[in-house]
Design a protein around this motif. Structure first.
Motif, PDB file in Angstrom:
ATOM      1  N   TRP A  96       0.858  -1.151  -0.123  1.00  0.00           N
ATOM      2  CA  TRP A  96      -0.021  -0.083   0.141  1.00  0.00           C
ATOM      3  C   TRP A  96       0.945   1.191  -0.143  1.00  0.00           C
ATOM      4  O   TRP A  96       2.029   1.164   0.354  1.00  0.00           O
ATOM      5  CB  TRP A  96      -0.968  -0.131   1.278  1.00  0.00           C
ATOM      6  CG  TRP A  96      -0.378  -0.131   2.496  1.00  0.00           C
ATOM      7  CD1 TRP A  96      -0.368  -1.175   3.363  1.00  0.00           C
ATOM      8  CD2 TRP A  96      -0.081   1.004   3.352  1.00  0.00           C
ATOM      9  NE1 TRP A  96       0.164  -0.655   4.542  1.00  0.00           N
ATOM     10  CE2 TRP A  96       0.534   0.702   4.632  1.00  0.00           C
ATOM     11  CE3 TRP A  96       0.263   2.450   3.028  1.00  0.00           C
ATOM     12  CZ2 TRP A  96       0.979   1.449   5.564  1.00  0.00           C
ATOM     13  CZ3 TRP A  96       0.821   3.333   3.782  1.00  0.00           C
ATOM     14  CH2 TRP A  96       1.255   2.863   5.202  1.00  0.00           C
ATOM     15  N   VAL A  97       0.384   2.264  -0.590  1.00  0.00           N
ATOM     16  CA  VAL A  97       1.039   3.671  -0.551  1.00  0.00           C
ATOM     17  C   VAL A  97      -0.084   4.852   0.225  1.00  0.00           C
ATOM     18  O   VAL A  97      -1.139   4.605   0.185  1.00  0.00           O
ATOM     19  CB  VAL A  97       1.406   4.043  -1.782  1.00  0.00           C
ATOM     20  CG1 VAL A  97       2.532   3.271  -2.343  1.00  0.00           C
ATOM     21  CG2 VAL A  97       0.428   4.031  -2.862  1.00  0.00           C
ATOM     22  N   GLU A  98       0.432   5.676   0.853  1.00  0.00           N
ATOM     23  CA  GLU A  98      -0.398   6.876   1.383  1.00  0.00           C
ATOM     24  C   GLU A  98      -0.046   8.145   0.488  1.00  0.00           C
ATOM     25  O   GLU A  98       1.096   8.469   0.279  1.00  0.00           O
ATOM     26  CB  GLU A  98      -0.345   6.867   2.739  1.00  0.00           C
ATOM     27  CG  GLU A  98      -1.184   8.131   3.295  1.00  0.00           C
ATOM     28  CD  GLU A  98      -1.020   7.973   4.735  1.00  0.00           C
ATOM     29  OE1 GLU A  98      -1.064   9.475   5.463  1.00  0.00           O
ATOM     30  OE2 GLU A  98      -0.962   7.335   5.296  1.00  0.00           O
ATOM     31  N   ILE A  99      -1.255   8.536  -0.078  1.00  0.00           N
ATOM     32  CA  ILE A  99      -1.073  10.122  -0.905  1.00  0.00           C
ATOM     33  C   ILE A  99      -1.381  11.093  -0.079  1.00  0.00           C
ATOM     34  O   ILE A  99      -2.210  11.259   0.721  1.00  0.00           O
ATOM     35  CB  ILE A  99      -1.762   9.840  -2.196  1.00  0.00           C
ATOM     36  CG1 ILE A  99      -1.835   8.501  -2.816  1.00  0.00           C
ATOM     37  CG2 ILE A  99      -1.731  11.050  -2.962  1.00  0.00           C
ATOM     38  CD1 ILE A  99      -0.110   8.263  -3.530  1.00  0.00           C
ATOM     39  N   GLY A 145     -11.268  15.750   2.083  1.00  0.00           N
ATOM     40  CA  GLY A 145     -12.021  14.539   2.190  1.00  0.00           C
ATOM     41  C   GLY A 145     -12.810  14.437   0.825  1.00  0.00           C
ATOM     42  O   GLY A 145     -13.274  13.420   0.295  1.00  0.00           O
ATOM     43  N   ALA A 146     -13.438  15.538   0.341  1.00  0.00           N
ATOM     44  CA  ALA A 146     -14.307  15.568  -0.391  1.00  0.00           C
ATOM     45  C   ALA A 146     -13.681  15.231  -1.792  1.00  0.00           C
ATOM     46  O   ALA A 146     -14.035  14.602  -3.084  1.00  0.00           O
ATOM     47  CB  ALA A 146     -14.819  16.838  -0.847  1.00  0.00           C
ATOM     48  N   VAL A 147     -12.268  15.510  -2.062  1.00  0.00           N
ATOM     49  CA  VAL A 147     -11.435  15.014  -3.274  1.00  0.00           C
ATOM     50  C   VAL A 147     -11.299  13.679  -3.266  1.00  0.00           C
ATOM     51  O   VAL A 147     -11.380  12.843  -4.177  1.00  0.00           O
ATOM     52  CB  VAL A 147      -9.929  15.644  -3.003  1.00  0.00           C
ATOM     53  CG1 VAL A 147      -9.041  14.967  -3.920  1.00  0.00           C
ATOM     54  CG2 VAL A 147     -10.012  17.305  -3.464  1.00  0.00           C
ATOM     55  N   MET A 148     -11.288  12.981  -1.958  1.00  0.00           N
ATOM     56  CA  MET A 148     -10.862  11.411  -1.943  1.00  0.00           C
ATOM     57  C   MET A 148     -12.133  10.762  -2.238  1.00  0.00           C
ATOM     58  O   MET A 148     -12.142   9.906  -2.959  1.00  0.00           O
ATOM     59  CB  MET A 148     -10.418  11.085  -0.335  1.00  0.00           C
ATOM     60  CG  MET A 148      -9.167  11.731   0.216  1.00  0.00           C
ATOM     61  SD  MET A 148      -8.914  11.716   1.685  1.00  0.00           S
ATOM     62  CE  MET A 148      -7.636  12.903   1.940  1.00  0.00           C
ATOM     63  N   GLU A 156     -12.946   5.533   6.043  1.00  0.00           N
ATOM     64  CA  GLU A 156     -12.674   4.352   6.880  1.00  0.00           C
ATOM     65  C   GLU A 156     -12.847   4.547   8.766  1.00  0.00           C
ATOM     66  O   GLU A 156     -12.528   3.461   9.391  1.00  0.00           O
ATOM     67  CB  GLU A 156     -11.264   3.536   6.558  1.00  0.00           C
ATOM     68  CG  GLU A 156     -11.330   3.182   5.262  1.00  0.00           C
ATOM     69  CD  GLU A 156     -10.044   2.450   5.025  1.00  0.00           C
ATOM     70  OE1 GLU A 156      -8.978   2.780   5.268  1.00  0.00           O
ATOM     71  OE2 GLU A 156     -10.155   1.654   3.844  1.00  0.00           O
ATOM     72  N   GLY A 157     -12.577   6.068   8.918  1.00  0.00           N
ATOM     73  CA  GLY A 157     -12.750   6.349  10.474  1.00  0.00           C
ATOM     74  C   GLY A 157     -11.736   7.282  10.688  1.00  0.00           C
ATOM     75  O   GLY A 157     -11.054   7.830   9.747  1.00  0.00           O
ATOM     76  N   THR A 158     -12.031   7.811  11.894  1.00  0.00           N
ATOM     77  CA  THR A 158     -11.038   9.080  12.164  1.00  0.00           C
ATOM     78  C   THR A 158     -10.249   8.667  13.615  1.00  0.00           C
ATOM     79  O   THR A 158     -11.131   8.102  14.454  1.00  0.00           O
ATOM     80  CB  THR A 158     -11.906  10.228  12.659  1.00  0.00           C
ATOM     81  OG1 THR A 158     -12.678  10.947  11.464  1.00  0.00           O
ATOM     82  CG2 THR A 158     -11.107  11.324  13.117  1.00  0.00           C
ATOM     83  N   TYR A 175      -9.180   7.683   4.750  1.00  0.00           N
ATOM     84  CA  TYR A 175     -10.061   7.019   3.588  1.00  0.00           C
ATOM     85  C   TYR A 175      -8.999   6.070   2.780  1.00  0.00           C
ATOM     86  O   TYR A 175      -7.728   6.320   2.744  1.00  0.00           O
ATOM     87  CB  TYR A 175     -10.112   8.230   2.405  1.00  0.00           C
ATOM     88  CG  TYR A 175     -11.304   9.173   2.800  1.00  0.00           C
ATOM     89  CD1 TYR A 175     -12.656   8.881   2.366  1.00  0.00           C
ATOM     90  CD2 TYR A 175     -11.124   9.958   4.043  1.00  0.00           C
ATOM     91  CE1 TYR A 175     -13.847   9.867   2.680  1.00  0.00           C
ATOM     92  CE2 TYR A 175     -12.152  11.000   4.257  1.00  0.00           C
ATOM     93  CZ  TYR A 175     -13.404  10.679   3.714  1.00  0.00           C
ATOM     94  OH  TYR A 175     -14.520  11.429   3.995  1.00  0.00           O
ATOM     95  N   GLY A 176      -9.530   5.315   2.179  1.00  0.00           N
ATOM     96  CA  GLY A 176      -8.777   4.184   1.568  1.00  0.00           C
ATOM     97  C   GLY A 176      -9.604   3.694   0.266  1.00  0.00           C
ATOM     98  O   GLY A 176     -10.807   3.544   0.161  1.00  0.00           O
ATOM     99  N   ILE A 177      -8.861   3.005  -0.613  1.00  0.00           N
ATOM    100  CA  ILE A 177      -9.449   2.147  -1.804  1.00  0.00           C
ATOM    101  C   ILE A 177      -8.522   0.927  -1.917  1.00  0.00           C
ATOM    102  O   ILE A 177      -7.228   1.130  -2.043  1.00  0.00           O
ATOM    103  CB  ILE A 177      -9.489   2.967  -3.204  1.00  0.00           C
ATOM    104  CG1 ILE A 177     -10.358   2.454  -4.203  1.00  0.00           C
ATOM    105  CG2 ILE A 177      -8.364   3.662  -3.602  1.00  0.00           C
ATOM    106  CD1 ILE A 177     -10.697   3.348  -5.355  1.00  0.00           C
ATOM    107  N   LEU A 178      -9.165  -0.061  -2.479  1.00  0.00           N
ATOM    108  CA  LEU A 178      -8.338  -1.482  -2.603  1.00  0.00           C
ATOM    109  C   LEU A 178      -8.518  -1.566  -4.161  1.00  0.00           C
ATOM    110  O   LEU A 178      -9.349  -1.055  -5.005  1.00  0.00           O
ATOM    111  CB  LEU A 178      -9.108  -2.596  -1.970  1.00  0.00           C
ATOM    112  CG  LEU A 178      -9.449  -2.564  -0.481  1.00  0.00           C
ATOM    113  CD1 LEU A 178     -10.151  -3.752   0.014  1.00  0.00           C
ATOM    114  CD2 LEU A 178      -8.037  -2.280   0.386  1.00  0.00           C
ATOM    115  N   ARG A 179      -7.603  -2.257  -4.602  1.00  0.00           N
ATOM    116  CA  ARG A 179      -7.438  -2.628  -6.230  1.00  0.00           C
ATOM    117  C   ARG A 179      -8.698  -3.087  -6.739  1.00  0.00           C
ATOM    118  O   ARG A 179      -9.100  -2.738  -7.623  1.00  0.00           O
ATOM    119  CB  ARG A 179      -6.273  -3.287  -6.549  1.00  0.00           C
ATOM    120  CG  ARG A 179      -6.122  -3.556  -7.974  1.00  0.00           C
ATOM    121  CD  ARG A 179      -4.731  -3.874  -8.284  1.00  0.00           C
ATOM    122  NE  ARG A 179      -4.365  -5.462  -7.865  1.00  0.00           N
ATOM    123  CZ  ARG A 179      -3.285  -5.942  -7.742  1.00  0.00           C
ATOM    124  NH1 ARG A 179      -2.348  -5.563  -7.971  1.00  0.00           N
ATOM    125  NH2 ARG A 179      -3.191  -7.086  -7.582  1.00  0.00           N
ATOM    126  N   ALA A 180      -9.082  -4.125  -5.848  1.00  0.00           N
ATOM    127  CA  ALA A 180     -10.431  -4.756  -6.418  1.00  0.00           C
ATOM    128  C   ALA A 180     -11.470  -3.705  -6.382  1.00  0.00           C
ATOM    129  O   ALA A 180     -12.349  -3.880  -7.337  1.00  0.00           O
ATOM    130  CB  ALA A 180     -10.771  -5.848  -5.486  1.00  0.00           C
TER     131      ALA A 180
END
Length: 353
Positions: A96-99, A145-148, A156-158, A175-180
């Protein structure tokens, strides 16, 4: 997964490229010296051009490493950077990476940052082979967060009082997104489940098995089918991805093993998502169009595949359609195999039309 470094990326309005030292003045003027831009960030607004040059120097030096990702956001019409987007944390073992990102206040509200972030997501999922991309923001900066969310990322939580930025100790919303999830949202050909194919409502919550499959076409225009003699089963070639493999890496390996060919050009066709609830099995297959190269090499089959009488058949497109469409599907798993291959076949037909 394979690190590729800060590769230049293009979108309809933007070029994302590595920074160069000549960007110092534009970076200082357009965002780095603006306290409104850095209000919720972890680094202070630059007080002088010399600070900007020092930061840029470290970034440019970092490009020597293939796992250093730091893009300048450059509108086509301006030709100068107006912001940046980068990897601020990563975990190769978990893939994973964080942007992190920022942009000059003059360009807020124009949809530029979502456009840039979408390009970076595509790069990490489709080319590098990451399994997850995440990002975070101070909840007092909801526009981030709106961009994400616009890019398909899920809240996913605070974490309370988990970091410090220019406002002091702060909460952090992730926030997160999986490849699937990314592939289902961007390239979905069809979604198959028990309700659609079996008339039941069983659902599995298992993590998807990932696979790479293809319509493989040789120089004579014939299509490759994998035939399993023991089960009298025809399917498009391909199979499961190994840990750490990107879809195209797995595809090249599977096509070599099952068809005796190497892959020439590779074109994505889309994704098929299967939830076989009654079998407690979930699978996501990445389908491609492959132009075969170096044909006729010996198949590299497992012992089980050999015992099952696995072969490669090269047939006309019409015959491939017929064999896939008319085979026995009394077994539930065969219904899924046929349905996913037909979805890929239809995607291939659309490319031909």
């Amino acid at each position: 997964m394979k690190h590729l470094g800060t590769k230049e990326l293009k979108t309809p309005r933007l070029t994302l490229r590595p920074f160069v030292m000549e960007d110092a003045q534009a970076m200082f003027d357009n965002w780095a010296s603006d306290p409104e831009v850095t209000k919720f960030l972890t680094w202070p607004a630059h007080e002088s051009l010399e600070i900007t040059k020092m930061v840029l120097e470290s970034w440019v030096f970092g490009y020597e490493s293939p796992n250093h990702y730091q893009w300048a956001i450059v509108p086509h019409e301006d030709g100068q950077p107006i912001g940046g987007i980068s990897v601020v944390a990563s975990n190769d073992e978990a893939q994973w990476v964080e942007i992190g990102y920022c942009i000059g206040s003059r360009w807020w509200g124009m949809g530029i940052m979502p456009e840039a972030l979408k390009a970076v997501l595509a790069f990490f999922f489709e080319e590098v082979g990451m399994l997850r991309v995440q990002a975070c923001h101070d909840p007092r900066n909801p526009n981030s967060g709106a961009v994400m969310r616009k890019c398909g990322m899920t809240y996913e939580g605070t974490l309370r009082q988990a970091a410090r930025n220019n406002q002091g100790i702060c909460d952090v919303s992730y926030y997160g997104i999986l490849r699937a999830e990314y592939d289902r949202g961007s390239r979905l050909l069809c979604e198959l489940n028990d309700a659609k194919l079996l008339g039941t409502d069983a659902v599995s919550t298992n993590t998807p098995r990932l696979a790479a499959r293809a319509v493989v076409r040789n120089h004579a225009g014939l299509i490759a089918l994998s035939y399993v003699g023991k089960y009298d089963l025809y399917s498009l070639p391909g199979g499961g991805m190994e840990d750490g493999e990107a879809p195209e890496e797995a595809l090249r390996r599977e096509i070599r093993e099952e068809t005796g060919c190497t892959c020439g050009s590779i074109t994505p066709l889309g994704v098929v998502y299967e939830n076989r609830g009654s079998q407690n099995f979930v699978q996501q297959s990445y389908y491609f169009l492959v132009e075969a190269d170096r044909e006729g090499q010996e198949l590299e089959l497992t012992e089980k595949e050999k015992q099952n009488g696995t072969q490669v058949w090269w047939v006309t497109l019409e015959e491939a359609y017929r064999l896939i469409d008319t085979q026995d599907v009394t077994m539930d798993n065969r219904k899924f195999v046929r349905a996913r291959d037909l979805a890929a076949r239809d995607a291939y037909r659309r490319r031909l039309s």
